[in-house]
Enzyme design. Structure first.
Site: not given
Lengths: 969, 591
Positions: B59, B61, B148, B169, B194, B405
């Site tokens: 993703h 981020h 998420h 995530d 994660e 993570h």
């Protein structure tokens, strides 16, 4: 030769097609019988390729086949079946066989053997499956024949080893639907064929194909539905299926487990991996709870739904469903609910929240934390937070059902329900509010909960607000602050949405009467009275002030000390409100004043028996008036009608009954008046007057009879007869009047004819009731029928007149429950002086809000009528979705009416009213005539009797001021 | 990266000879070389492209994609990069923003340029949810929905019959704009998940939402102003939706603003990728796109001084700079106002100070700002909690789990739990550590149809759950495996067929005559082996299927009979069963 014959048959068939357009229904039936099968035969023989044959069959399937020719058609199909090489054609034939054996009135046992035989040599799996489906249809058509079923089950068992899933599927379905349910009925059949149906089906729980597994579970459920008691041994098998890879299997398995948990709630099962044992229902509950967090939402919905109906589960398991241990960095954390509760019990309100207010407290033992519980832990917490609203709704429903049966659980689930009031989907919110209302007798709301509940009052959806008002009507509040809070929020709601007025008042009425002691300390503040100073008198028309008064007066009813706190104007306002809003303001015992209604109020001490007695006595008196002189009869009737009407006003539960009888007596009175001998004997000049009276009476009686028939719910067959009889009399009267006023005989012929037809149809419809009507008008008329048919109109009229006079008054038996349909338009109120302005030629939407009571099928019958000042009337059919059903017998119509008109010079009032539409065809009488089954025949029938359609206005008209302006150019 | 650590996610997976890199993130905590993963782990010399088969970004981020331009343009990688459509759309915006802050504000050199971002994006291949992408002939990947943030995905990487699932995530509880993560029962060999909230079980989100709404509502009703500092993407949209629907429901009139710039651009993408949002937004978008806010308007600097209540979303989220800090300064003095911090604040920022209760703040220029406004904290986090992680493991049924993570101490707890509940092994390697997981790869073998049909016809229906015994010969020829019938194998290899028979003697104490014993044995076997054809031949021997049993008297002791049991090796199973049966002796009851 044969070909030639067939050709002839075929030709005949084509002829028939043409004839169908003519209305020769009887002939048509006879002719189609041979030709149907023959035509098919010809078609199939002509077919050169399988595709052709398929086309013919498809065409054939579109037309219905008569019962008599089914067997012939089946033979031809079977014959062709054996010859056919193409699987698709055989498939179609097989499906046609099933379709044909469904034909009503056809008993398929004659073709069963053939159908079973076809199975023998079939190679194609698809065709085999279809044939089994056909057998299933045959089997279900012969429920009374155990040996046939036995045979079919045997056939199915044989094919269970087929390698195609479709065939196994059908076999299991067949066994499920037809397998023997009772044991030991036929011993020998039992032993040879279906050794044990359950075992056979159970073996397929582990089939390699998920579709077959599903079918097996479904078959098991089918057996259960048919009354077979499933064995407990299946339980462990079913539990294994819960972990299946396929959602439909899991979904069915959840159902099966639920069924078993209902069958054997108390038996004990061991917990694997420990030597403890628990009740089966608890174990099943835990397992189904587990499925609430399944990967497939279909299964989740199913599981959540079923949880609601597991009421035998022990409370300790039940409460676990709402439990979710929170932790943060391995330390135990309290949930927001717990914190709120603590805050409340420590007596502290909304302290400035700080960062770290929810800081975790004690350390948790890492070993003790169970992240995936085998039990029911947190099932509802998960369900209520689910992604799909279907699951959430199901969870709320389940919560509702469980809470209804367990008060302690209700108390616990309250927090969660309150949370659901803020769901993003309106349906879910609404559902949770309804749920809360249903369990409200078990709970008392804490203040912080009430706060959340009341916050929803500002919702822009009317449904939500009204549901919430309903909820508040039956909620228990624990403190006086709670009441105050509720009142303040409701008043806020009132200012924001003035249309909620009625509902808010009603809500406060109940709130007041439920919590008199809590309201008492609030009274001075609410009425803003002051011990020393006189405060200004509040505005009596202010809805908010009325709301406060409604709350106080209702609380004062059971709190005698309260009136002492009232100031003078409060008493005045009480008197006013008691009159104007009597349904909201109860009678009070006020010091120094007489009770407003001097008689004992019906709501305090219901005297049901005496008033009912009175009703019957007065009726008895009326029915025995035969020996009275005409003058006396009239007076007696008049008095009785008056009495009854008054009784209806006083006793709301008898209102329907009283009104109904009063209307009936009124009809009789009118009839008697119209038939008075003096009037008929007068000379011609005075003739006009009595004529007007008699025809008006006849008209009115007709109207009243329609009202009696269609406006009351609970009218039974016997009443309908008498109503129809009264209508017949009115029609006779009409005939007499017309006969006397019209010159010439010509028009009379037609009228007499029509009247006699009506007598005839009356006799047909109510033949069974005729013996009860000794000495009545119809009775006498039927005696004279042969004479009437042959005589001239003038004679007919004469006969009618005498019979009418001589006939006895029929006794009207009263049904158990009788309610008059009523409607009340809440909005528009008709008070507004500001005209609704709109440009002519365009439309304006008028919101109409009405409550309907005791209306059967409002969607079909209730109409809105708009009357314009120029006499133009508009009839609007509201959409079915505009009707809501808040309670039994009650309906609510919230709709929009579109108005339009050409320009007016000044504003004028239009009338809006509700009408009840009726259609005598749809009446209870006509349902007795059996309807023909074939749609073609129905079309051919002439319209049996002209259904008299009409409307009854059943609400007070409301005036709306409108002003269509001319369009500006 | 991301081993026992949060940030700089970057995981290398070697599966059946294929190398895949999962995520390529930066670390927020460092400003030196450590902010990017150390790509020398992959190879010391030679181009990365030769060693990696593909790169997958879960993703947008920055701790999952921040190092991507550096990796592809500066270190050098030309292979395919896979991400979902929304990620591909939003990722460059964030990267550009990140670059601007680092280069323009902090004045760093030797950083990737805008052009590099663009070039990097050209290498990206966008994938759809549940679309199986063939990277090459053997390697295939498939994306699953992860919640998420918009476009977040879990990836299944599959080579042959070995597979790995990387979650990125994810969030198992749905929120106001996104749904919950979902995966099918794919039974991977390894699940890399994660574990940010490995030791947390969160409370229901409803309480949080309700609290949030209540606070905002009360302040607005009082006539106060509400400031919500947010980061541009993710939570901001959730809160916008939350407030928007609340305003709609409650018929509120106070204006809501969000700061222009990044958020505006991001909202545009949210509008486009409706299919990635939750049920409610997906279903209602035909009537109205929920992201076309009715009540929420763009913010202008001048609005901050307007009288009357208002709600403002402003960036950045920790009140450390920019617009949110400006507005905060203006409003802090009024006790009617309120600031709501919807996320975590790093130590040293204004946000952290006010959350820890500081009421007097020292701003630059030595001026003291007194904070009279109310300060609230609301946690809206979109990671799965411990229960969520367990739920995902239950859904996917992996054979091994690997935690990334998260913090080492928390992972330890979760690891123990996973091993205890699911009985699968669980790993938590640190950065730079390699974990080797043994798999049981299955080897596909071709079978001739005739043999298959013949074998399945014997005995009960094949059962998916149980392995089925089959007779056949395995031919390994030219790097392919084939299962054929013995006859065919013999023919292909040009060998003659040999018979192999086992014979076994069983001694039975029976004084009766030979044929009587034979009869007894026959009756006994007939009684037990109902499903087999048991025959009594005229010469006194008994056959069970193809097994021959003969009873003879013992040469020395007439009371002992010797049963000769003989079977071919094909009937080994039945034969040994029979022997053990006969060894138990005959029943003593009447023959």
């Amino acid at each position: 030769m044969a070909a030639h014959l067939k050709k002839r048959v075929y030709e005949e068939f084509t002829k028939v097609v043409q004839q169908q357009h003519e209305d020769l229904s009887t002939k048509k039936l006879r002719l189609t019988k041979p030709s149907k099968s023959a035509a098919l035969h010809v078609d199939l023989c002509k077919a050169t390729s399988p595709a052709d044959a398929l086309q013919y069959l498809l065409q054939f399937a579109r037309k219905p086949v008569e019962v008599e020719s089914v067997e012939g058609v089946v033979r031809i199909l079977l014959e062709h079946y054996y010859k056919e090489n193409d699987a698709s054609v055989r498939l179609k034939i097989a499906s046609l066989l099933g379709l044909l054996s469904k034909t009503a009135g056809f008993s398929p046992d004659c073709i069963m053997d053939d159908a079973i035989n076809t199975l023998q040599n079939e190679k194609s799996h698809q065709v085999l499956a279809q044939l089994l489906d056909t057998l299933l249809v045959i089997g279900t058509k012969l429920p009374e024949n155990p040996s046939v079923r036995m045979r079919l089950v045997e056939v199915a068992c044989k094919h269970l080893t087929d390698s195609s899933h479709g065939v196994r599927n059908k076999c299991l379905q067949l066994i499920g639907c037809l397998g023997p349910v009772e044991k030991g009925v036929s011993k020998e059949a039992e032993s040879q064929a279906a050794k044990d149906v359950q075992k056979i089906i159970g073996d397929h729980f582990n089939d390699q194909d998920p579709r077959v597994r599903t079918a097996a579970i479904k078959a098991m459920l089918q057996l259960h539905e048919r009354g077979l008691k499933l064995q407990q041994a299946i339980y462990s098998q079913a539990c294994k299926l819960l972990a299946d890879d396929y959602e439909q299997v899991r979904s069915a398995a959840v159902q099966l487990i639920w069924v078993l948990s209902q069958l054997y709630p108390e038996s004990i099962v061991p917990i694997p991996s420990s030597n403890e044992e628990i009740r089966l229902v608890d174990d099943a509950f835990g397992k189904i709870c587990h499925m609430v967090s399944d990967g497939s939402w279909v299964v989740r919905v199913q599981a959540a739904k079923l949880l609601g109906s597991m009421q035998q589960v022990s409370s300790h398991f039940l409460e676990q469903t709402l439990d979710k241990k929170l932790m943060s960095d391995l330390r135990r954390k309290r949930t927001a609910h717990e914190r709120a509760k603590e805050l409340y019990s420590s007596g502290e309100f909304s302290s400035g929240r700080k960062w770290g207010d929810d800081a975790p407290k004690e350390e948790i033992d890492t070993g003790a934390v169970n992240l995936i519980e085998s039990g029911a832990c947190g099932a509802f917490v998960h369900g209520l937070e689910d992604e799909m609203y279907e699951v959430r709704i199901a969870a709320v429903e389940a919560l509702c059902m469980l809470a209804q049966s367990s008060p302690s659980f209700a108390e616990k689930c309250l927090d969660f329900l309150v949370d659901m009031f803020n769901d993003e989907i309106e349906e879910v919110r609404l559902q949770s509010i309804h749920t809360m209302r249903k369990i409200s007798h078990n709970i008392t709301l804490r203040e912080d909960q009430l706060d959340t509940v009341l916050a929803v009052l500002e919702d822009s959806s009317r449904d939500i607000r009204e549901a919430l008002h309903e909820l508040l009507c039956c909620t228990n509040v624990s403190t006086k602050e709670g009441i105050h809070l509720a009142l303040v929020e409701l008043l806020k709601n009132l200012t924001k949405y003035p249309t909620d007025r009625e509902s808010i008042w009603k809500c406060l009425k109940f709130l007041g009467s439920r919590h008199p002691t809590l309201v008492l300390p609030l009274v001075p503040e609410l009425l803003s009275t002051h011990p020393f100073f006189d405060t200004p008198e509040p505005d009596m028309d202010d809805p908010a002030y009325i709301a406060v008064l409604v709350l106080i007066f209702n609380a004062a009813k059971s709190c005698p000390t309260m009136p002492a706190l009232f100031s003078d104007h409060t008493f005045r306002h009480y008197a006013y409100l008691r009159d104007s809003l009597s349904h909201l303001v109860p009678p009070l015992r006020l010091p120094g004043r007489k009770l407003v209604s001097s008689t004992v109020s019906p709501s305090i001490t219901p005297h049901e028996d005496p008033s009912q007695q009175f009703l019957h006595q007065s009726l008895e008196r009326v029915y025995n008036f035969q020996h009275l002189d005409p003058q006396g009869i009239q007076e007696l009737l008049e008095f009785t009608i008056r009495d009854l009407q008054r009784l209806g006003e006083l006793q709301s539960e008898l209102a329907g009954m009283a009104d109904f009888t009063a209307t009936y007596l009124q009809c009789q009175l009118l009839l008697i008046k119209a038939l008075q001998e003096k009037l008929w004997n007068v000379a011609a000049p005075l003739y006009l007057k009595q004529n007007a009276l008699a025809s008006a009476a006849a008209k009115q009686i007709l109207e009243e009879t329609y009202k009696m028939e269609f406006m009351y719910s609970g009218v039974e067959g016997r009443q309908v007869v008498i109503i129809h009889h009264m209508r017949l009399q009115a029609k006779a009267l009409q005939l007499i009047v017309t006969a006397r006023t019209t010159r010439g005989v010509e028009p009379l012929f037609g009228m007499c004819e029509k009247f006699l037809q009506e007598v005839d149809s009356f006799q047909r419809c109510f033949i069974s009731e005729l013996p009860h009507m000794q000495g009545s008008f119809v009775d006498k008329l039927l005696d004279l029928m042969p004479r009437l048919v042959t005589s001239k109109p003038s004679e007919v009229v004469k006969i009618l007149q005498t019979t009418l006079r001589q006939s006895t008054f029929l006794h009207l038996p009263l049904p158990e429950q009788l309610h008059r349909a009523t409607a009340n338009i809440i909005e528009p109120t008709g008070e507004s002086d500001n005209p609704l302005r709109f440009t002519s030629g365009l439309v304006v939407a008028l919101d109409v809000d009405a409550t309907l009571e005791h209306v059967q099928d409002p969607q079909g019958t209730v109409k809105v009528q708009v009357l314009y000042p120029d006499g133009q009337a508009q009839l609007i059919h509201p959409k079915p979705a505009d009707f809501r059903n808040p309670g039994p017998g009650r309906h609510r119509l919230i709709t929009q009416v579109y108005l339009s008109h050409t320009a007016w010079t000044e504003p004028c009032q239009i009338e809006v009213r509700l009408l009840l539409a009726y259609n005598s065809n749809r009446s209870k009488a006509s349902t007795r005539i059996p309807k023909s089954t074939w749609s073609e025949n129905l079309e051919a029938l002439p319209p049996s009797e002209n259904g008299i359609e009409g409307t009854i206005p059943f609400s007070k008209p409301v005036k709306v001021y409108i002003m269509p302006k001319p369009a500006r150019r | 990266g991301a081993g026992q650590d949060v940030g700089r996610s970057c995981i290398l997976v070697s599966i059946a000879g294929k190398n895949v890199m999962l995520d390529c993130g930066m670390h927020m905590g460092y400003n030196d070389d450590r902010r990017f993963p150390d790509f020398s782990y992959i190879t010391q010399n030679g181009r990365l492209t030769d060693f990696l088969d593909c790169v997958i970004i879960s993703h947008f981020h920055l701790d999952h994609c921040g190092a991507l331009p550096y990796f592809s343009e500066m270190v050098g990688y030309d292979g395919p990069i896979y991400m979902t459509h929304p990620t591909k759309a939003i990722c460059p915006i964030l990267l550009e923003d990140y670059r601007k802050i680092t280069v323009d504000k902090k004045g760093e050199t030797n950083f990737f340029t805008s052009q590099m971002i663009k070039d990097c994006m050209k290498k990206v291949v966008a994938v759809h949810l549940h679309q199986t992408v063939q990277v090459d002939e053997e390697l295939e990947i498939k994306a699953y929905y992860a919640g998420h943030v918009l476009g977040a995905a879990m990836f299944q990487i599959k080579v042959g019959c070995e597979s790995v699932v990387y979650t990125g995530d994810y969030n198992m509880t749905p929120d106001r704009h996104l749904g919950a993560a979902w995966i099918d029962k794919c039974r991977p060999d390894l699940l890399i998940t994660e574990s940010t909230y490995a030791t947390t079980i969160r409370d229901s989100k409803r309480c949080r939402e309700r609290d949030f709404l209540k606070k905002v509502h009360e302040t607005v009703e009082r006539g106060g102003k509400v400031l919500i500092p947010v980061f541009a993407l993710g939570r901001a949209q959730e809160l916008c939706i939350l407030l928007e629907t609340f305003w709609e429901r409650m018929n509120l009139k106070a204006p809501i603003y969000f700061s222009t710039g990044l958020t505006e651009k991001a909202n545009h993408y949210y509008k486009l990728f409706i299919t990635w949002t939750n049920q409610k937004i997906r279903k209602t978008f035909v009537q109205r796109n929920m992201f076309e806010f009715k009540h929420i308007k763009a913010f202008d600097r001048a609005f901050a001084d307007n009288p009357g209540p208002m709600v403002v979303f402003a960036t950045p989220g920790m009140l450390h700079a920019g617009q949110s800090l400006q507005i905060f300064r203006k409003w802090a003095g009024n006790e009617k106002n309120m600031v709501i911090m919807p996320g975590y604040c790093v130590q040293g920022t204004v946000g952290h100070k006010i959350l820890s209760g500081q009421r007097k703040l020292e701003m630059e220029g030595r001026q003291i700002l007194e904070v009279k406004m109310q300060v609230e904290y609301m946690s809206f986090s979109a990671h799965a909690d411990a229960k969520g992680i367990m739920q995902l493991i239950r859904q996917a049924e992996p054979r091994n789990v690997l935690l990334v993570h998260g913090e080492a101490k928390k992972m330890e707890f979760l690891k123990q739990k996973i091993e205890q509940e699911f009985h699968v092994s669980c790993f938590m390697p640190a950065n730079g550590e390699t974990t080797t997981i043994l798999t049981n790869p299955c080897i596909p073998v071709d079978i001739s149809l005739g043999l298959l049909k013949r074998e399945t016809a014997i005995g009960p229906l094949p059962d998916a759950k149980k392995p089925k015994l089959m007779h056949g010969s395995l031919l390994m020829k030219d790097n392919s495996f084939r299962l054929v019938s013995p006859e065919q194998a013999l023919k292909e290899l040009g060998l003659a067929e040999h018979q192999l028979r086992f014979t076994c003697r069983v001694h039975i104490q029976d004084p009766r005559k030979e044929h009587e014993t034979g009869l007894r044995v026959y009756n006994h076997l007939k009684g037990i082996l109902k499903d087999y054809s048991v025959q009594h031949l005229p010469d006194g021997s008994i056959t069970v299927e193809s097994i021959l049993i003969q009873a003879t008297a013992h040469s020395e002791d007439q009371g002992t009979k010797v049963l000769l049991v003989s079977w071919t090796y094909q009937d080994e199973e039945l034969g040994s069963y029979l022997t053990s049966l006969l060894k138990k002796g005959l029943p003593q009851s009447t023959p």
